[in-house]
Write an enzyme that holds these catalytic residues in place. Structure first.
Site, PDB file in Angstrom:
ATOM      1  N   ASP A  90       0.636  -1.132   0.075  1.00  0.00           N
ATOM      2  CA  ASP A  90       0.065   0.257   0.064  1.00  0.00           C
ATOM      3  C   ASP A  90       0.841   1.294   0.183  1.00  0.00           C
ATOM      4  OD1 ASP A  90      -2.084   1.862   0.399  1.00  0.00           O
ATOM      5  OD2 ASP A  90      -2.553   1.406   2.435  1.00  0.00           O
ATOM      6  N   THR A 132      -3.191   5.489  -3.974  1.00  0.00           N
ATOM      7  CA  THR A 132      -2.152   6.214  -3.210  1.00  0.00           C
ATOM      8  C   THR A 132      -0.701   6.193  -4.029  1.00  0.00           C
ATOM      9  OG1 THR A 132      -2.082   4.401  -1.889  1.00  0.00           O
ATOM     10  CG2 THR A 132      -2.878   6.098  -0.904  1.00  0.00           C
ATOM     11  N   THR A 133      -0.671   4.779  -4.583  1.00  0.00           N
ATOM     12  CA  THR A 133       0.586   4.439  -5.200  1.00  0.00           C
ATOM     13  C   THR A 133       0.490   5.453  -6.824  1.00  0.00           C
ATOM     14  OG1 THR A 133       0.613   2.360  -4.471  1.00  0.00           O
ATOM     15  CG2 THR A 133       1.927   2.496  -6.089  1.00  0.00           C
ATOM     16  N   ASP A 162      -8.910   0.024   2.000  1.00  0.00           N
ATOM     17  CA  ASP A 162      -9.132   0.343   0.593  1.00  0.00           C
ATOM     18  C   ASP A 162     -10.386   0.063   0.165  1.00  0.00           C
ATOM     19  OD1 ASP A 162      -6.661   1.493   0.935  1.00  0.00           O
ATOM     20  OD2 ASP A 162      -5.672   0.045  -0.527  1.00  0.00           O
TER      21      ASP A 162
END
Length: 559
Positions: A68, A101-102, A400
């Site tokens: 994550d 987020t990545t 998530d």
């Protein structure tokens, strides 16, 4: 920093502290770009279903294993201000939409990367930023046109979307388990406001309880809540069907004075009277509670032995010292109102929507369950697993999944996933760039090139032939109407992502693009980095030079 010598050969003037480090102009911009690219390279391999895990040691010596983006960057300690800013992006993305987020870090890093050749061509940062903003505006318009609505009443469609987000994570091996838990929990806490707006507060009303041991198939969303507490007296009932629940926010013990009080007693009878007063006060409090005929009393504060005795005689089970957050959730599922003073208790404050109050022993500890509730508006998610690391990673994946489910219920629009939407935007923006006049065109085109980093990284992470896959994708997206072609993240081949049910939610993609471009634009406008060294660090340096014994004055508290 020294100013130029004045007229008549006057000596130079020191304006900034000598310890201050300063980067100006081109050098500042290039170090910022380098910092952004370095942060992006940390999480680049964690994108997509074939993602690698990162193992991190946190400051306490614990180990975190995750892919994550936000969880990784949260643990990374960086000193460069631009790198800190990049890490902040990931946190903002996590709080805003909870997914992507990545992607946001990789995209922001690439946006900075493509600006480097433009700066070398002596393009002014303001011109680059203006091109970036125009490209962002056009990309958002294109995304709105490419998005298509979805029926959120269809459970199968919802499951497909949430699975698309979870498939890139560790928990994908358990099939639909996590996505089903997330959808059920999100639908439970969804409240429709009178004006038709939907409010979903997962943080407050959906609590994840992680218990080691048991089978993974034992994971479930309770139709109620649970908390790690036992009843206060062993003779109280441990199972009550259709209980009347009273929730309190006041202590059931004798109030001690605020300030220290000394009482001098001359007669023994007076001491008896004092004790009787305490007892009568407690009895009055318990009588106030028993008036509304409760079966279960839950309080956030303590319960004295005397109060236990009176309530036990009244056939009431008591749970004490639960957290405020647990009490709020219990109020949502039972329909009870939290009461602050026992004198104010009324029939309307008693919760009757709970079907079963039960105390169970799981592992070594006792847990209180309030389940089988009618229309609960809060819930507990029970996660079981072999080890702490597995449970922690499952919880991160579940968070998530919650966010994806929440986004799709609030904004029921989808975009093709697997890098298809990025390729489509890149192709459309490249076409449009030809009609833009002046040097802004270069910056506009650079955004289109930067967007290709997502499908490129996806192909790279599953070991495909990147050049061939990207050439194929560019050729397909050059033909209008082929917006659904992207990378199949498992095989690394070009595929129709709609047919494979690989989707991204509109809210996440919009936020990712906006955050990445705006952050890159902000970083490019920085042309001066001044980092002063604090007094403490300066003292440490002096000590290192002088030797610790030479320190004769000053105090560490001065800093």
């Amino acid at each position: 920093m020294m100013m130029h010598p004045g007229a008549g050969g006057a000596p130079g003037v020191f304006v900034l502290n000598r310890n201050t480090k300063r980067d100006q102009g081109r050098k500042a911009q290039l170090t910022n770009i380098q910092a952004g690219k370095t942060v992006a390279s940390i999480v680049r391999t964690t994108l997509g279903p074939r993602a690698m895990l990162k193992m991190l040691l946190d400051p306490m010596g614990g180990i975190v294993m995750t892919n994550d983006g936000n969880a990784i960057l949260r643990e990374v300690d960086v000193s460069h201000p631009a790198a800190k800013n990049m890490i902040e992006l990931s946190r903002a993305q996590d709080e805003e939409v909870g997914d992507g987020t990545t992607s946001v870090i990789i995209l922001a890093g690439e946006m900075l990367g493509v600006a480097e050749p433009l700066l070398e061509k002596k393009l002014h940062p303001t011109v680059i930023v203006s091109g970036y903003m125009k490209a962002l505006e056009d990309a958002q318009t294109l995304m709105k046109d490419l998005a298509y609505p979805i029926d959120i009443e269809d459970p199968e469609a919802l499951r497909e979307i949430v699975r698309g987000s979870i498939d890139t994570k560790f928990s994908s091996r358990w099939g639909t388990l996590i996505s089903d838990l997330a959808i059920k929990a999100t639908k439970t806490v969804c409240v429709v406001q009178p004006d038709g707006r939907k409010e979903i507060d997962i943080k407050r009303f959906a609590k994840v309880e992680k218990l080691q041991g048991g089978e993974l198939t034992d994971c479930q969303v309770l139709d109620g809540v649970m908390f790690n507490k036992d009843i206060t007296h062993p003779r109280m009932r441990r199972e009550i069907k259709n209980p009347r629940v009273v929730l309190l926010d006041c202590p059931l013990e004798y109030k001690k004075g605020e300030s220290q009080t000394n009482v001098e007693i001359t007669k023994e009878a007076d001491w008896e009277k004092l004790l009787m007063q305490e007892e009568e006060e407690m009895k009055r409090v318990c009588d106030d509670i028993l008036k509304v005929k409760p079966d279960v009393v839950i309080t956030e504060k303590g319960v004295s032995d005397l109060a236990q005795h009176f309530l036990l005689k009244g056939g009431v089970s008591v749970v004490r010292r639960i957290r405020k957050t647990d009490n709020i959730r219990a109020a949502r599922v039972t329909g009870a109102q939290i009461c602050n003073r026992t004198e104010e208790l009324q029939e309307s404050m008693v919760g009757t929507r709970c079907g079963l109050f039960q105390i169970k022993k799981i592992g070594e500890e006792y847990f209180t369950f309030l389940v089988q509730c009618q229309e609960p508006k809060a819930c507990s998610i029970l996660l079981r697993g072999a080890s702490r690391d597995v449970l922690n990673e499952m919880e991160r994946n579940l968070q998530d999944a919650f966010n994806v489910a929440r986004n799709i219920i609030i904004e029921p629009r989808l975009l093709p996933g697997g890098g298809a939407i990025e390729m489509e935007l890149a192709a459309r923006l490249k076409e449009k760039s030809k009609s833009i006049e002046g040097s802004r065109q270069y910056a506009y085109k650079a955004v289109a090139e930067a967007l290709e980093v997502i499908p490129r990284t996806l192909a790279h992470n599953c070991g495909a032939d990147v050049v061939r896959a990207m050439t194929d994708l560019r050729a397909r997206h050059a033909i209008p109407g082929n917006s659904q072609f992207g990378i199949d993240g498992k095989k690394g081949a070009v595929a129709d992502v709609k047919a494979l049910s690989i989707f991204d939610t509109f809210a996440v993609k919009q936020q990712t693009l906006r955050t990445a471009v705006e952050a890159a634009a902000m970083m490019l406008r920085i042309d001066d980095i001044i980092s002063g060294i604090s007094k403490k660090q300066r003292e440490n340096k002096q000590q290192a030079v002088m030797g610790a014994d030479d320190e004769t004055f000053g105090d560490s508290r001065d800093g």
